[in-house]
Enzyme design. Structure first.
Site, PDB file in Angstrom:
ATOM      1  CG  PHE A 140      43.383  43.337  33.633  1.00  0.00           C
ATOM      2  CD1 PHE A 140      43.451  42.321  34.582  1.00  0.00           C
ATOM      3  CD2 PHE A 140      43.624  43.015  32.310  1.00  0.00           C
ATOM      4  CE1 PHE A 140      43.740  41.014  34.208  1.00  0.00           C
ATOM      5  CE2 PHE A 140      43.920  41.710  31.929  1.00  0.00           C
ATOM      6  CZ  PHE A 140      43.977  40.710  32.883  1.00  0.00           C
TER       7      PHE A 140
ATOM      8  CG  ASP B 225      38.365  47.526  31.148  1.00  0.00           C
ATOM      9  OD1 ASP B 225      37.307  46.866  31.036  1.00  0.00           O
ATOM     10  OD2 ASP B 225      39.498  47.015  31.032  1.00  0.00           O
TER      11      ASP B 225
ATOM     12  NE  ARG C 131      39.960  37.183  40.138  1.00  0.00           N
ATOM     13  CZ  ARG C 131      39.991  37.609  38.881  1.00  0.00           C
ATOM     14  NH1 ARG C 131      39.900  38.899  38.602  1.00  0.00           N
ATOM     15  NH2 ARG C 131      40.098  36.738  37.896  1.00  0.00           N
TER      16      ARG C 131
ATOM     17  CE1 TYR D 241      37.634  36.720  29.571  1.00  0.00           C
ATOM     18  CE2 TYR D 241      37.523  37.357  27.260  1.00  0.00           C
ATOM     19  CZ  TYR D 241      38.204  37.314  28.454  1.00  0.00           C
ATOM     20  OH  TYR D 241      39.453  37.874  28.540  1.00  0.00           O
ATOM     21  CE  LYS D 242      37.062  39.836  32.674  1.00  0.00           C
ATOM     22  NZ  LYS D 242      37.898  38.701  33.060  1.00  0.00           N
TER      23      LYS D 242
END
Lengths: 413, 413
Positions: free
Chosen positions: A126, A198, A372, A223-224
């Site tokens: 990312f 990560d 996605r 938050y995912k």
């Protein structure tokens, strides 16, 4: 059996995780496949937040730091997240943003291998991970070498004795590919380097085992798959064996051994508390704490099991319903090699996603051409998957996405 | 006129800011003098938070980044805080913790003065400021020189041509002393250095004028006089003239010129957006936004004016009621030299404060012997002040604080 809405219904009827959908406040008419970006609202959170705001802050005021134990929340919630990633207690803390944790942890990781001048990261990592690796390297006078899983071993050979840290994502944020955490950690260790991960797209999605896999350090976003709420604080894992030597650059007062001594010099806490930096964002942190319960109750293994079944069902639907419509699944089909979201290429991905959203099917777009779609077994149903693929079929076959009102700005995190 | 509860009542009756107390959800029976640590709950916040949680997050889900403009919130709220510290628009952003902002901004400040090898900070600065100054200096190969307002000019002379940054607090977190922001900024500039300020105990408390005073950079906390809630995010001010050259180490993707390009290299945004780091803590950030309105409506000047009058009343009460009881006011009596809280020394400060809390009078303790009492004109009344001093008198004269149940652990931020 051909994928159909009838089959989806029967699979839903037999799904042991189906009751968990009621633990999330998902709106009517929405198929939510964007939990890889922002998890939905857990049903318990509004009541907890109301208590945190009105009673804890409003009535207890400053006393809540003791009475409600706000002070311990970063480590208390950290231990709960630790259990979800295979970490024994006392190795995980919550706080700050993922970007900040990446920088802080990566600098400390490099300092654990003094004299080694190379940071290895993953070429598809990312962007913020790569930007912060570059910044840390610049401050420390190191070099960043970008690799892929295929070129990593050769790069470690080429830089034998020089690599301080291998910093990889467990699941690729774009393609959804799952990397081999144990294998890459082992490769790093054989090269004398530390392995830092990560886990943003992995924690809560796939069964991560940081302790068992010998991971040294890890950071991740909440938050995912942890549904902590927009911008909920990140976490950091530091294996117990490294904590006493962890030399972190963000020497905030909450990481001090005795913060309220207000001492002249910084003396880090002897344990995981040294990863604390500033005053925790209590509202965001306590929303996260309340959000974890359904996932804990279901168990990551069961969620993963269902997510993989949803994935098989999705691939079956896509194969039978989307052929010739410009879609291409870019995520590995091998269940051992994928996380919990699918990347589906389409040349008009932004417009297709906008049209899908207009039909209540919510995913997102990355790299201009990648849709996605996250199939989180905790709250996504087989019917959701069928509905989503049917909408993709309808949009692409009718050209509905070419209407001019679908050229919207996309902003998602 | 001798300070008395009757006088307090008449002053309250004539107080033009008295109606603002209703803008805060202060519990009955509490005299809250700890707004220098955690501001009380603004009455508007619970409703806003309920909307943020249930509707924005719960119903709008990922779409809220666009629809509810979560994306712009760090700069939108930043501009509102900017107005409270005398900053024109486009120079203030909100996000992350104060500790993180100190590190990030201080490294960038030093990089604006390449070749200069000294960071000057204030010897009484809040510990986290000093810890992070030391960490930044270590990474950059610089030296930290600690000064006081009295020794600053001599230190700048001694290190002529070497000082990169003078980093000072506008109001001392412990004593409540107010430093001369314009004068010290000018001193720094004459030495060729930048002036960076920690406004944590000043913003919303005293009329700060960063633009007019020529301040280069500033950071601050929002949960004190801005009542943003426990651990609400910090802010950073960067004067427009410095933004294009600001070389920040925390190169998080939200600070990128085009974050959603997911580009390989970090290219900072051209403006204040480059100070953004990670995904903002939306719940904490939007609570802060809702909290600002009463202070904006009252105006910092009016709040300061009343706070100073409360201070005079407090000193009058202390002089007439606390003599011989072991209390000593350590804050400058000169209204031009103090912020909005009083430091009152007492050899048994912890026990006295615990006894005061048992009587509903809430302040805190620093450095073992300093009671801190914050007189925030926005919601503290003259009657509150009289009640607090009367309780101090009662406790110290009866020895009530020596009862064994008052040896409590103190944890406050």
């Amino acid at each position: 059996m051909r994928p159909s809405s009838a089959l989806a219904k029967s699979l839903d009827a037999a799904d042991p995780l189906a009751p968990f959908r009621a633990d999330f406040a998902l709106p009517e008419g929405v198929v939510y496949l964007n939990g890889n970006s922002l998890g939905p609202l857990p049903a318990a959170v509004p009541g907890v937040m109301d208590d945190v705001v009105r009673r804890q802050w409003g009535e207890r005021l400053i006393r809540a730091w003791n009475d409600e134990d706000w002070w311990s929340a970063p480590l208390r919630v950290g231990d709960r997240i630790g259990r979800l990633i295979g970490a024994a207690a006392g190795q995980t803390a919550v706080g700050e943003s993922t970007s900040v944790q990446i920088f802080n942890t990566l600098v400390a990781a490099a300092r654990l291998r003094p004299g080694r001048r190379v940071l290895v990261t993953e070429a598809g990592n990312f962007p913020t991970d790569r930007y912060l690796a570059a910044s840390a390297a610049r401050l420390l006078g190191l070099e960043v070498v970008e690799t892929t899983a295929d070129t990593l071993a050769a790069a470690l050979d080429r830089h034998a004795g020089e690599v301080a840290v291998v910093f990889y994502p467990a699941v690729d944020y774009c393609t959804g590919a799952l990397w081999d955490v144990a294998g890459i950690t082992d490769l790093a260790h054989r090269a004398g380097a530390l392995a830092m991960w990560d886990l943003s797209h992995a924690a809560g999605a796939v069964p991560v085992q940081v302790d068992a896999d010998g991971v040294d350090l890890a950071v991740g976003c909440t938050y995912k798959y942890l549904s902590g709420g927009p911008g909920s604080p990140a976490y950091v894992y530091a294996a117990a064996r490294h904590q006493a030597a962890l030399d972190l650059p963000l020497t905030g007062w909450h990481g001090h051994a005795r913060p309220f001594d207000m001492a002249d010099g910084f003396e880090p806490a002897p344990d995981i508390a040294r990863t604390r930096i500033g005053t925790p964002h209590v509202l965001s942190l306590l929303a996260l704490e309340a959000a974890l319960e359904p996932l804990e109750r279901a168990g990551v293994a069961a969620v993963r099991d269902k997510s993989l079944k949803l994935g098989e069902f999705f691939l079956g639907c896509a194969d039978s319903m989307l052929t010739g419509l410009g879609f291409e699944v870019a995520t590995p089909r091998d269940p051992l090699r994928r996380g919990n979201h699918f990347a589906v290429r389409h040349p008009e991905a932004h417009a297709v996603m906008a049209a899908l959203k207009a039909r209540g099917v919510i995913g997102d777009v990355r790299s201009s051409t990648v849709l996605r779609l996250c199939l989180n077994g905790l709250y996504v149903s087989y019917t959701d998957v069928h509905t989503a693929v049917a909408a993709m079929q309808e949009v692409a076959s009718t050209g509905a996405h070419r209407a001019p009102d679908f050229q919207v700005r996309e902003v998602v995190t």
